[in-house]
Design an enzyme around this catalytic site. Structure first.
Site, PDB file in Angstrom:
ATOM      1  N   ASP A   1       0.833  -1.714  -0.029  1.00  0.00           N
ATOM      2  CA  ASP A   1       0.428  -0.194  -0.100  1.00  0.00           C
ATOM      3  C   ASP A   1       0.995   1.224   0.010  1.00  0.00           C
ATOM      4  OD1 ASP A   1       0.517  -0.903   3.021  1.00  0.00           O
ATOM      5  OD2 ASP A   1      -1.080   0.380   3.665  1.00  0.00           O
TER       6      ASP A   1
ATOM      7  N   HIS B   1      -3.785   7.593   7.667  1.00  0.00           N
ATOM      8  CA  HIS B   1      -3.810   5.821   7.499  1.00  0.00           C
ATOM      9  C   HIS B   1      -4.347   5.128   8.419  1.00  0.00           C
ATOM     10  CE1 HIS B   1      -2.100   1.819   6.993  1.00  0.00           C
ATOM     11  NE2 HIS B   1      -1.643   2.019   6.058  1.00  0.00           N
TER      12      HIS B   1
HETATM   13 ZN   LIG Z   1       0.600   0.768   5.331  1.00  0.00          ZN
HETATM   14 ZN   LIG Z   2       2.415  -1.919   6.117  1.00  0.00          ZN
END
Ligand SMILES: [Zn+2]
Ligand SMILES: [Zn+2]
Length: 311
Positions: free
Chosen positions: A76, A253
């Protein structure tokens, strides 16, 4: 007058949240990425899904980046790297992109470029652009405790705890007394608290446990527990900011990307009395001017001293 305009265009320290999400696909929160601006330098931290579109929207196309810093090698955080390289070249970039990342970054980047080599060779031969310098990637593998100077911006590398990921970093940016600390992906980590002590802004990841129910066929109780175990829970992150004594805390996040923002704000504010910001994609925090901008809204961050504002 000219100098004043230039000073406004080059803040001493500003962060632009490009992607505030995680691996979960979201149309609101793109993959993890943030742009740090300092003394004219533009440093991209991570390059998650959608980063090139967000860079363009933020007025900082990949062509203009001074460096890319990678916190760790989870997909990601770097899945759009090839798109970043090619689109920067198409935007007229005429210099290599310096990439700084944990051990394994060189292997990853070389493998990525090798995978795309037939495609890229064909493009280079067919498109006949003025320069191919942008395609010569310069990788530097970094280690905890290291100090870097990226386009004149001072950065300190901090080892965080994202086990079983072996190498995961947070970063401390420092410029003329302003200190900005990025957690990267980590569980509660003493080294990060120490690095963040007294910082002007701590940007921290967050895992919102109550928003991650078991879904048959998607995630089991074990999945939720495993994922939670290498992130920082929403009932911990305010305590971390308070312990570090930071002036402001910005959350990013978000796991999951969609959550009850008011409930999260209340939960974290119960532990941390400083300025608290739930970041959104394209939200900007200017530490020098001490203001937060999102869309057409501009808010005072507060907590600054008069000398910082009038400089
Ligand atoms: Zn991440
Ligand atoms: Zn991570």
């Amino acid at each position: 007058m000219r100098a004043a305009t230039a000073a406004l265009a080059s803040p001493l320290m500003e962060i632009v949240f490009l992607g505030t999400g995680c691996p979960v696909v979201s149309t609101e929160r793109y993959g993890p990425a943030q742009l740090v601006l300092g003394q004219g330098a533009k440093v991209l931290v991570d390059c998650g899904s959608g980063v090139t579109q967000r860079l363009l929207a933020a007025g900082a196309p990949g062509r203009d980046l001074d460096a890319l810093l990678l916190t760790h090698l989870h997909s990601d955080h770097l899945v759009d790297l090839y798109q970043l390289i090619v689109s920067s070249w198409h935007q007229g970039r005429d210099r290599p992109l310096p990439i700084y990342g944990p051990p394994g970054t060189r292997r990853y980047v070389e493998g990525l470029m090798a995978l795309w080599e037939p495609e890229l060779s064909l493009r280079i031969a067919h498109e006949k652009r003025p320069s191919i310098e942008a395609l010569k990637i310069a990788v530097t593998e970094i280690a905890a405790g290291q100090s870097l100077s990226l386009g004149g911006l001072a950065v300190q590398v901090v080892e965080v705890d994202h086990q079983p990921v072996r190498h995961a970093f947070g970063f401390v940016f420092e410029e003329k007394g302003e200190r900005l600390v990025l957690s990267g992906d980590t569980r509660r980590c003493a080294a990060l608290v120490a690095a963040a002590r007294g910082a002007d802004l701590l940007v921290h990841e967050v895992f919102i446990h109550r928003e991650m129910p078991v879904i048959p066929g998607v995630r089991s109780a074990e999945t939720v527990a495993s994922v939670a175990s290498y992130h920082t829970l929403s009932d911990e992150v305010g305590k971390i900011a308070a312990e570090a004594g930071v002036k402001a805390l910005a959350l990013t996040h978000f796991v999951p990307p969609a959550c009850d923002r008011a409930a999260l704000l209340a939960e974290v504010a119960a532990d941390f009395g400083g300025a608290l910001i739930l970041a959104e994609d394209l939200l900007r925090i200017d530490l020098t001017a001490r203001r937060v901008a999102y869309g057409s809204a501009v808010l005072a961050l507060g907590g600054g001293d008069v000398t910082a504002v009038s400089r």
